[in-house]
Motif scaffolding. Sequence first.
Motif, mmCIF file in Angstrom:
data_model
loop_
_atom_site.group_PDB
_atom_site.id
_atom_site.type_symbol
_atom_site.label_atom_id
_atom_site.label_comp_id
_atom_site.label_asym_id
_atom_site.label_seq_id
_atom_site.Cartn_x
_atom_site.Cartn_y
_atom_site.Cartn_z
ATOM 1 N N PRO A 3 0.847 -1.201 0.000
ATOM 2 C CA PRO A 3 0.000 0.000 0.000
ATOM 3 C C PRO A 3 0.883 1.252 0.000
ATOM 4 N N ARG A 4 0.322 2.326 -0.501
ATOM 5 C CA ARG A 4 1.073 3.592 -0.487
ATOM 6 C C ARG A 4 0.627 4.370 0.743
ATOM 7 N N ILE A 5 1.578 4.579 1.621
ATOM 8 C CA ILE A 5 1.251 5.114 2.941
ATOM 9 C C ILE A 5 1.858 6.498 3.128
ATOM 10 N N THR A 6 1.010 7.439 3.483
ATOM 11 C CA THR A 6 1.492 8.752 3.915
ATOM 12 C C THR A 6 1.463 8.761 5.441
ATOM 13 N N VAL A 7 2.567 9.167 6.026
ATOM 14 C CA VAL A 7 2.671 9.176 7.478
ATOM 15 C C VAL A 7 2.748 10.623 7.960
#
Length: 242
Positions: A3-7
Motif C-alpha cells: 500500500p502507499r502510505i502517507t505518514v
Amino acid sequence: MAPRITVLTGAGISTDSGIPDFRGPSGVWTRDPDAEKLFTIANYLADPEIRRRSWLARRSNPAWNAEPNDGHRALVELERRGALRALVTQNIDRLHLRAGSSPELVLELHGNMVEAMCTGCDARSTTAEALERVDAGDHDPRCVDCGAILKTATVMFGENLDPAVLDAAVAAATDCDQLWAVGTTLQVHPAASLCDIALASGAQLIIVNGGETAYDDVAHRVVRDSISLALPLLVSTLLPGG
Ligand code: ZN
C-alpha cells in the motif's frame, strides 16, 4: 503490491528520544505566554532581548543531544519496503532525517531547528554556527551577507507554513491508500485537515498514539500504545516479509 502510505508525525514520536512536547497546543512553551513570546515572530523581530533569549532557549532544546528511536527507524523500514508515499512531520528536531528517511520524502511542516535563515535575504546557515556566535558574545547574530536578523528555519508563532510544503503534504494525503497519524493528538490544523483530506479521498486512517486523539472515532484502526514499540510492529504486520 505494498500500500502507499502517507505518514504524519507529531511530538509523540520523539518523546521516547527524550524530547518533551514543547511546541504542541498543550506544550510547555504554548502554555507559558512569556516563553511563547520568544517564538512569536513579531516579538522576535522587534526586540533584541527577545532574540537573545530565543537563541538561548534553542540551545537548551534537548533535541541537540537526542537520538532517533525505534519509531523513527520503523518509518525508515517502511520506506525501504517501498510503501512510504511521504513523511509529513510537525517536528522540528530532524530525527527522521537522522534516522535515515530520505530528504525528498520528508515534509517538515514547521521547518527545522538545525538550520538558520536570514529574515532579509533568506540565505541559509546553521543554528550551530549562530549559537557559536552567541557564545562568543554576539547576542543578536546578523546575516553575514546582508546584515538582517537571523532566525532558526522554524515556523514561529504568527508565521504561515511554507505553501510549497503544505501543498506537497495535501497532495500526499490525497494520493495514498493509508494515512498513518503517529504521535499527534490531531487537535491542530493543518495536521487534522490532512486526516479529513485522506478520508475524503478514500484512504484508510490508522492512528498510533499514546493517548486519545480527535479522530479516533473515524479511524479505521487505533493503536494506543508506546510508539517506539507499536510502530515497528505495525510495519512488520502490515508488510510481512518485505
Ligand atoms: Zn541576509
